[in-house]
Design an enzyme around this catalytic site. Structure first.
Site, PDB file in Angstrom:
ATOM      1  N   LYS A  53     -10.895  96.801 110.571  1.00 37.63           N
ATOM      2  CA  LYS A  53     -12.295  96.395 110.441  1.00 37.63           C
ATOM      3  C   LYS A  53     -12.348  94.873 110.289  1.00 37.63           C
ATOM      4  CE  LYS A  53     -16.289  97.642 107.462  1.00 37.63           C
ATOM      5  NZ  LYS A  53     -16.719  98.580 106.413  1.00 37.63           N
TER       6      LYS A  53
ATOM      7  N   SER B 167     -20.783 101.458 107.516  1.00 33.04           N
ATOM      8  CA  SER B 167     -20.616 100.190 108.181  1.00 33.04           C
ATOM      9  C   SER B 167     -19.357 100.115 109.038  1.00 33.04           C
ATOM     10  CB  SER B 167     -20.583  99.071 107.147  1.00 33.04           C
ATOM     11  OG  SER B 167     -19.442  99.188 106.320  1.00 33.04           O
TER      12      SER B 167
ATOM     13  N   SER C 290     -18.902 104.020 103.782  1.00 32.43           N
ATOM     14  CA  SER C 290     -18.675 103.384 105.077  1.00 32.43           C
ATOM     15  C   SER C 290     -17.440 103.840 105.839  1.00 32.43           C
ATOM     16  CB  SER C 290     -18.619 101.873 104.911  1.00 32.43           C
ATOM     17  OG  SER C 290     -19.915 101.382 104.827  1.00 32.43           O
TER      18      SER C 290
HETATM   19  N1  GLN Z   1     -24.452 102.658 103.807  1.00 34.56           N
HETATM   20  C1  GLN Z   1     -23.918 102.028 102.646  1.00 34.56           C
HETATM   21  C2  GLN Z   1     -24.564 100.680 102.453  1.00 34.56           C
HETATM   22  O1  GLN Z   1     -25.240 100.230 103.329  1.00 34.56           O
HETATM   23  C3  GLN Z   1     -22.436 101.960 102.768  1.00 34.56           C
HETATM   24  C4  GLN Z   1     -21.802 100.632 102.719  1.00 34.56           C
HETATM   25  C5  GLN Z   1     -20.305 100.653 102.596  1.00 34.56           C
HETATM   26  O2  GLN Z   1     -19.713 101.663 102.206  1.00 34.56           O
HETATM   27  N2  GLN Z   1     -19.701  99.515 102.859  1.00 34.56           N
HETATM   28  O3  GLN Z   1     -24.421 100.073 101.427  1.00 34.56           O
END
Ligand code: GLN
Length: 475
Positions: free
Chosen positions: A76, A151, A175
């Site tokens: 990532k 994400s 995420s």
């Molecule tokens: N959807 C969650 C957010 O927007 C997940 C983010 C993550 O795990 N980095 O915060």
């Protein structure tokens, strides 16, 4: 003539010298090129991967190759790799080059894994659709009109499209697991403190964990054996590598808790409900004990998560000011305050700005007790409740996401509508427990459904084993 599929589960064949690392890398590079339209990779380390493959092939011949020889890993774009760009999919870090490697990267390279490139994601890992990326959205390989989730959307999509064996993502509130669910692959969020965060661009440090996504639990397991364990550069990484390998459960007799408030949640999509009920039915008819328990605090999880993570984000992201970090807007501006304002206004995207503002607000004098302290209290209750449940049961089982993948460009005017979709994933980040998403039944070819297992702290390997057991026996 070998096909790309010959290189998918090919670790044994590499060591047996039926295929070379060079063949594997070339096949993956070729496929990445062919799938370019999905916008999964931000950068491909083409020449470097080829030269590493050649070196590792030599090591295979003289039997000095590491345990991950020839494994193709994509990362990532928020994990630092020495002398490579890393941007957290943000304009503010567009030209930033890392001067050191994350601990996970060092450990992977030491075992001869090949890092093939960096993957698109939501800016600073904030989002659920990968649409908050400076590089534009990723398309779901199963249906190009759908989001791959976020994400770590690029990570799950890269695995689903067979562009790498394993992708390393990060999970602050789902995420890793939600995109794994949206792309029909497996994703593990390790126990907090199991994997070093050194070299991970921080979003909310007391929540963030790096973890693997793959099509195979075996590959996730071997990667975890390498990346887990104490690190002198991360004082919150407190567990030993051997803590990861402590699985000794009899998988045929499990006690599983399902959460009433989740099973009847008003956001639950009919297909998710159907798949999940079918899974519960097959597991229980095979003699596992499944009990429904109540967790009234479920409705407070999302508010607590967004208060605490935005508070941490507002502090973590203050370093991007165009002076310490961040592409500076210094031209023709003489005053330092204007430089900072301009840098941050032009460098951050809308969602990141929103979260910094929210985080600053909940920490501000006069509001701190109303929001931040209360959310911390809820976090403590969630931790206690999760421990309580897992003292009585082996796992908690719930859907990963209440929905199947959304369409791309489905404009969410109200950000809280999207935030609420995290209702099932944030629990284990608030509590620090490990959780795994596995693909279960799907009713349309292109709209997968994921189920999530939460286990006791340090039961990461058991989770993987039981997830694999479910996949082999009940799905
Ligand atoms: N959807 C969650 C957010 O927007 C997940 C983010 C993550 O795990 N980095 O915060």
């Amino acid at each position: 003539m070998k096909k790309h599929s010959d290189f998918i589960n090919c670790q044994k064949n590499i060591f047996d010298r039926n295929v070379t690392c060079l063949e594997v890398v070339k096949s993956y590079l070729d496929r990445i090129e062919k799938k370019n339209n999905l916008n999964i990779f931000v950068e491909v380390f083409e020449e470097e991967s080829i030269s590493r493959a050649k070196q590792i092939d030599k090591k295979i011949i003289n039997k000095s190759a590491g345990k991950l020889a020839g494994m193709i890993i994509a990362i990532k774009d928020n994990i630092c790799y020495k002398n490579h760009n890393v941007s957290a999919a943000s304009k503010i870090l567009k030209n930033f080059k890392s001067t050191f490697s994350a601990t996970v990267i060092e450990r992977l390279i030491e075992e001869d894994a090949i890092i093939i490139g960096r993957l698109n994601c939501d800016e600073f890992a904030m989002g659920s659709t990968n649409e908050n990326s400076f590089y534009g959205p990723v398309k779901n390989p199963l249906n190009n009109n759908l989001t791959p989730g976020g994400s770590s959307g690029g990570c799950a999509a890269a695995v689903a499209a067979s562009l790498c064996h394993v992708a390393l993502g990060s999970d602050t509130g789902g995420s890793i697991r939600q995109p794994a669910s949206f792309c029909g692959v497996i994703g593990l969020k390790p126990t907090y403190g199991m994997v070093s965060r050194h070299g991970l661009i921080a979003y909310a440090s007391s929540f963030d964990q790096i973890g693997p996504i793959s099509k195979s639990s075996y590959e996730i397991d071997i990667v975890m054996k390498i990346i887990s364990g104490r690190d002198e550069y991360d004082t919150t990484c407190v567990f030993d590598r051997k803590d990861y390998e402590n699985s000794n459960l009899d998988l045929s007799k499990m006690k599983i808790a399902i959460i009433k408030e989740a099973s009847f949640h008003n956001l639950l999509h009919a297909d998710v409900k159907k798949s999940f009920s079918k899974l519960i039915e097959s597991i229980s008819s095979d003699g596992h004990k499944i009990s429904q328990i109540s967790m009234p605090v479920l409705n407070y999880l999302v508010p607590a998560y967004y208060i605490l993570t935005t508070a941490e984000a507002s502090s973590n992201l203050s370093r991007y000011d165009g002076i310490k970090y961040g592409e500076t807007q210094r031209k023709e501006i003489n005053h330092w305050e204007t430089v900072i304002k301009k840098t941050r206004s032009l460098g951050f995207g809308k969602e990141v700005k929103r979260r910094i503002l929210l985080g600053t607000f909940v920490l501000s004098e006069g509001y701190y007790d109303n929001y931040y302290s209360k959310a911390q209290k809820i976090r403590r209750i969630v931790q206690q409740k999760t421990d309580e449940i897992l003292n009585e049961f082996d796992f908690i089982l719930l859907p990963t996401s209440p929905t199947i993948p959304f369409n791309l460009n489905q404009k969410h005017k109200d950000p809280t509508v999207l935030y609420l979709q995290d209702v099932f994933t944030v629990q284990s980040n608030l509590s620090g427990h490990p959780s795994l998403s596995i693909p279960i039944f799907q009713y349309k070819d292109d709209a997968p459904v994921g189920a999530q297992l939460i286990g006791k702290k340090l039961s990461d390997q058991t989770l993987l084993e039981y997830g694999d057991f479910i996949l082999k026996n009940y799905v």
